[in-house]
Write a protein that holds these residues in place. Structure first.
Motif, PDB file in Angstrom:
ATOM      1  N   ALA A  98       0.828  -1.204   0.000  1.00  0.00           N
ATOM      2  CA  ALA A  98       0.000   0.000   0.000  1.00  0.00           C
ATOM      3  C   ALA A  98       0.865   1.257   0.000  1.00  0.00           C
ATOM      4  CB  ALA A  98      -0.938   0.005   1.207  1.00  0.00           C
ATOM      5  N   GLU A  99       1.936   1.253   0.763  1.00  0.00           N
ATOM      6  CA  GLU A  99       2.820   2.417   0.819  1.00  0.00           C
ATOM      7  C   GLU A  99       3.547   2.613  -0.509  1.00  0.00           C
ATOM      8  OE1 GLU A  99       3.819   2.280   5.628  1.00  0.00           O
ATOM      9  OE2 GLU A  99       5.074   1.183   4.193  1.00  0.00           O
ATOM     10  N   ALA A 102       1.073   4.180  -2.793  1.00  0.00           N
ATOM     11  CA  ALA A 102       0.774   5.558  -2.395  1.00  0.00           C
ATOM     12  C   ALA A 102       1.901   6.532  -2.726  1.00  0.00           C
ATOM     13  CB  ALA A 102       0.483   5.615  -0.891  1.00  0.00           C
ATOM     14  N   ARG A 112      -4.090  12.726   2.783  1.00  0.00           N
ATOM     15  CA  ARG A 112      -4.086  11.369   3.313  1.00  0.00           C
ATOM     16  C   ARG A 112      -5.381  10.622   3.024  1.00  0.00           C
ATOM     17  NH1 ARG A 112      -2.732   9.621   9.593  1.00  0.00           N
ATOM     18  NH2 ARG A 112      -3.112   7.356   9.310  1.00  0.00           N
ATOM     19  N   SER A 115      -5.674   9.865  -0.600  1.00  0.00           N
ATOM     20  CA  SER A 115      -4.650   8.887  -0.950  1.00  0.00           C
ATOM     21  C   SER A 115      -5.083   7.483  -0.546  1.00  0.00           C
ATOM     22  CB  SER A 115      -3.331   9.248  -0.265  1.00  0.00           C
ATOM     23  OG  SER A 115      -2.343   8.287  -0.554  1.00  0.00           O
ATOM     24  N   GLU A 116      -5.622   7.328   0.634  1.00  0.00           N
ATOM     25  CA  GLU A 116      -6.056   6.018   1.097  1.00  0.00           C
ATOM     26  C   GLU A 116      -7.156   5.459   0.202  1.00  0.00           C
ATOM     27  OE1 GLU A 116      -7.159   6.494   5.152  1.00  0.00           O
ATOM     28  OE2 GLU A 116      -5.087   6.495   5.907  1.00  0.00           O
ATOM     29  N   THR A 117      -8.068   6.330  -0.214  1.00  0.00           N
ATOM     30  CA  THR A 117      -9.160   5.897  -1.098  1.00  0.00           C
ATOM     31  C   THR A 117      -8.611   5.433  -2.442  1.00  0.00           C
ATOM     32  OG1 THR A 117     -10.722   7.417  -0.050  1.00  0.00           O
ATOM     33  CG2 THR A 117     -11.280   6.613  -2.250  1.00  0.00           C
ATOM     34  N   VAL A 119      -5.531   4.425  -3.171  1.00  0.00           N
ATOM     35  CA  VAL A 119      -4.711   3.220  -3.008  1.00  0.00           C
ATOM     36  C   VAL A 119      -5.602   1.992  -2.904  1.00  0.00           C
ATOM     37  CG1 VAL A 119      -3.152   1.989  -1.449  1.00  0.00           C
ATOM     38  CG2 VAL A 119      -2.721   4.388  -2.017  1.00  0.00           C
ATOM     39  N   LYS A 120      -6.670   2.086  -2.131  1.00  0.00           N
ATOM     40  CA  LYS A 120      -7.603   0.966  -1.987  1.00  0.00           C
ATOM     41  C   LYS A 120      -8.204   0.593  -3.342  1.00  0.00           C
ATOM     42  CE  LYS A 120     -11.663  -0.554   0.598  1.00  0.00           C
ATOM     43  NZ  LYS A 120     -12.689  -0.185   1.634  1.00  0.00           N
ATOM     44  N   SER A 133      -0.805  -4.647   3.348  1.00  0.00           N
ATOM     45  CA  SER A 133       0.140  -4.531   4.469  1.00  0.00           C
ATOM     46  C   SER A 133       1.375  -5.404   4.286  1.00  0.00           C
ATOM     47  CB  SER A 133      -0.565  -4.900   5.775  1.00  0.00           C
ATOM     48  OG  SER A 133      -1.046  -6.236   5.714  1.00  0.00           O
TER      49      SER A 133
END
Length: 362
Positions: A98-99, A102, A112, A115-117, A119-120, A133
């Motif tokens: 994930a990182e 991103a 943030r 970005s999380e949305t 990446v998902k 993870s």
């Protein structure tokens, strides 16, 4: 004219020299929006150099590179809205999947939450939602390739460049990833330029293929056309197995003679020519059937037989010492019964013959 009518990418007389060597030599090419275009060639053909010129990692010596009608010659790589995937996935080993995905968003200052949305969504697109993870060392080669693809797509690029991205995978994984790439490209409608030396890979995925050699673009066409109607001897030999036969023109170019046997052509040819025959279009018959059927049989001797599982690859030697390849599939009455030294007859239909200007003798 709107951008929708303009090529997604246009190379206009592009040349890149390194000293006296032209790695790319006067290439002109338009690629349409939403097209999956494959650049196919052997090592040193110039295909990767052309990709690097488009990505902005190099600059042309001559000519222009345009995206949607606008020159990008002075636009730095990070501002070209291009995603890139290499054979070496270049994942950061100390970052999770994930990182890694991103990272391009972080460099662009994306917040943030957004970005999380993104990446998902990107991990879901490549079917890795449950591995976000995991670190690269915990992922298989195919999974690492998917992470690299997600990273290239996460920021919504206008164009995706892929340089031998499946070269490190085994055949089963390559076949699987080919299907995945086509699925993702179809879902997103993104323009893809895919560099490879693998002919089957290009044939399986591309809308059009451009074949390169010695820095030049030799032919651009859809897979079926480029396979059935190669532009020259190099393209014919490079794209799959074939036999290029020296023949004598007859009937004003409406036919030809080989080993004393006259053969028709489906369309008239001009000047001296060679014919190209693919092995799957050659049928092998007992020598006693030389005169039977509508298509004249050419006498031959079996020189070699190789078992390939789904078929037998047969090398035939004609009376004039030319070699002819044939593919004998399961279910054919000759399957499994041909042996070296056996006299046979070969036939091929005129509709499956490609005609090329005669190759000069060395």
């Amino acid at each position: 004219m709107t951008n929708q009518l303009l090529p997604a990418v246009s190379f206009q007389g592009v040349t890149r020299r390194y000293g006296s060597v032209a790695a790319v030599n006067d290439v002109s090419l338009d690629i349409s929006p939403g097209e999956f275009f494959a650049l196919l060639g052997s090592s040193g053909s110039g295909k990767t150099t052309l990709l690097m010129l488009l990505a902005g990692f190099d600059k042309p010596t001559e000519g222009s590179v345009l995206m949607s009608g606008t020159s990008v010659s002075d636009v730095p790589p990070h501002r070209r809205q291009i995603g890139v995937v290499f054979q070496n996935y270049a994942l950061f080993p100390h970052l999770t999947a994930a990182e890694n995905v991103a990272y391009p968003l972080k460099m662009r200052g994306v917040g943030r939450a957004e970005s999380e949305t993104r990446v998902k969504t990107a991990l879901g697109l490549v079917n890795l939602t449950d591995r976000g993870s995991s670190y690269p060392s915990q992922l298989s080669g195919g999974q690492q390739q998917r992470v690299a693809l997600a990273r290239a797509l996460v920021f919504g690029p206008d164009l995706l460049l892929m340089d031998e991205p499946l070269g490190a995978l085994d055949r089963r994984l390559r076949d699987q990833m080919q299907q995945e790439l086509k699925r993702i490209q179809g879902e997103l409608g993104i323009t893809v330029i895919y560099v490879t030396h693998d002919q089957s890979e290009a044939m399986a995925m591309a809308d059009r293929i451009g074949i390169m050699a010695e820095g030049r673009l030799l032919q651009v066409a859809d897979p079926e056309t480029i396979y059935a109607k190669p532009a020259n001897h190099f393209v014919a030999r490079f794209l799959g197995d074939c036999s290029i036969l020296r023949v004598t023109e007859k009937d004003g170019g409406r036919g030809y003679e080989i080993c004393g046997v006259r053969q028709p052509l489906s369309s008239q040819a001009a000047g001296r020519f060679d014919v190209v025959v693919r092995p799957e279009n050659v049928t092998v018959h007992p020598a006693t059937e030389a005169a039977s059927g509508d298509i004249p049989g050419v006498p031959a001797t079996v020189r070699d037989v190789t078992y390939l599982g789904a078929a037998w690859r047969v090398t035939l030697e004609l009376p004039d010492r030319q070699l002819l390849l044939a593919s004998v599939v399961r279910g054919d009455r000759m399957a499994g019964h041909l042996v070296p030294g056996e006299s046979v007859v070969a036939r091929w239909s005129p509709e499956f013959v490609a005609v090329l200007p005669a190759e000069k003798s060395i």
